[in-house]
Design an enzyme around this catalytic site. Structure first.
Site, PDB file in Angstrom:
ATOM      1  N   LYS A  53       0.838  -1.209   0.000  1.00  0.00           N
ATOM      2  CA  LYS A  53       0.000   0.000   0.000  1.00  0.00           C
ATOM      3  C   LYS A  53       0.869   1.255   0.000  1.00  0.00           C
ATOM      4  CE  LYS A  53      -3.828  -2.455   2.082  1.00  0.00           C
ATOM      5  NZ  LYS A  53      -4.545  -2.889   3.288  1.00  0.00           N
ATOM      6  N   GLN A  97      -4.469  -1.459   9.640  1.00  0.00           N
ATOM      7  CA  GLN A  97      -4.462  -2.788   9.034  1.00  0.00           C
ATOM      8  C   GLN A  97      -5.088  -3.821   9.976  1.00  0.00           C
ATOM      9  OE1 GLN A  97      -3.363  -3.499   5.792  1.00  0.00           O
ATOM     10  NE2 GLN A  97      -4.273  -5.493   6.185  1.00  0.00           N
ATOM     11  N   ASP A 120     -10.617   3.221   3.917  1.00  0.00           N
ATOM     12  CA  ASP A 120     -10.890   1.783   3.804  1.00  0.00           C
ATOM     13  C   ASP A 120     -12.397   1.528   3.671  1.00  0.00           C
ATOM     14  OD1 ASP A 120      -9.105  -0.250   3.565  1.00  0.00           O
ATOM     15  OD2 ASP A 120      -8.731  -0.503   5.711  1.00  0.00           O
TER      16      ASP A 120
END
Ligand code: NAP
Length: 291
Positions: A53, A97, A120
């Protein structure tokens, strides 16, 4: 009949080039889009994901920060970091995460992220945005990256979902449920299947579009697919030889479907791409609020 591939690598490249070009324009206006990625613990898969990412951000010209913490980090300390990032004007997207260590309440952490920076798309405000708008039309929140990537793949082949029957296999909060809502937003008739569904084959045989998001090999085989259906494979599994594969029996289904996504090189690269798209969108919203 052999299905055409929907190439996630090629589409990602195209979209990332656009993100890079839009980032140049934003920078010219004095704003650099920034993503903060927070990793707690040393889960090997998570380490690979966060590295990819951050690398993708750098390649597209976005600013990125990777914050790594020991697995022993307390929930309170993580919440304090999230709050600091919420207040950091150089950061437009915050990604914590998952999975988090068991002593941390992941939902609590996600809800602590400002909806304006929830790139997200897991915040409850983003779930609300899914009910009310198309991408770019919501007032806050973002579409979750993996199902958003699937929608982009359908768009890339010019697929009109209106009145079509879509069957989503899997009902997780991060893939199946938001996927179903997005398909519904585009006027598909949606069926959501899960582990308690009876006679999955009877449902998938009626589907014009099938999205498999289960995490088990060969959940969808050729005998379960209507000729000409479009098949998107979200699954990420290993076959007995250790090779990455999806939920779909690719070799069989490609002989029946009209379009199919491969694994690897399908939905996977699109997920990171949509994270960049969401971070850029967040920065653009921040700029228009300033103006
Ligand atoms: P998850 O949370 O484990 O959800 C799996 C879903 O599949 C559940 O809703 C489960 O039903 C359903 N299911 C299990 N067995 C089934 C069966 N035999 N028939 C029908 N449905 C069944 O997984 P997830 O997070 O959604 O991820 C799904 C897959 O996508 C995984 O392989 C994951 O690695 C992959 N993934 C890929 C990306 C990417 O970027 N490519 C991103 C995210 C996830 P119940 O609800 O009844 O348990």
């Amino acid at each position: 009949m052999t299905a055409q591939l929907i190439d996630g690598n090629a589409l990602s490249k195209q979209l990332r080039t656009q993100v890079a070009a839009d980032t140049v324009k934003l920078k010219a206006q004095g704003l650099t889009p920034g993503l903060a990625v927070v990793l707690v613990g040393d889960n090997p898969a998570s380490q690979v994901y966060v590295r990819n990412k951050v690398k993708a951000c750098e390649e597209a010209g976005l600013h990125s920060v990777l914050e790594k913490y020991e697995a022993t980090l307390s929930e309170a300390d993580l919440l304090a970091r999230v709050e600091a990032l919420n207040n950091d004007s150089s950061i437009h997207g915050i990604l914590v995460q998952l999975p988090l260590p068991a002593h941390i309440d992941a939902q609590k952490v996600i809800e602590a992220i400002s909806p304006a920076k929830d790139v997200d798309g897991f915040h409850i405000a983003s779930a609300g945005a899914l009910m009310t708008g198309l991408p770019g039309q919501e007032k806050s929140g973002f579409w979750p990256c993996t199902p958003y990537g699937c929608m982009k793949m359908l768009e890339s082949i010019g697929y009109d979902l209106k009145g079509k029957h879509a069957v989503v296999i899997g009902r997780s909060n991060i893939v199946g449920k938001p996927m179903a809502l997005m398909l519904l937003q585009q006027d598909a008739t949606v069926t959501v299947a899960h582990s308690r569904t009876q006679n999955l084959k009877a449902l998938t045989l009626q589907a014009d579009v099938i999205v498999a998001a289960v995490g088990k090999r060969n959940v969808l085989t050729a005998d379960m697919v209507k000729p000409g259906a479009v098949v998107l494979d979200v699954g990420m599994n290993r076959n007995p030889e250790g090779k990455l594969c999806g939920d779909v029996d690719f070799d069989g289904v490609k002989e029946v479907a009209s379009y199919i996504t491969p694994v690897p090189g399908g939905v996977g690269p699109m997920t990171i791409t949509m994270l960049l798209v969401n971070t850029l969108e967040s920065a653009q919203r921040a700029l228009s609020e300033k103006q």
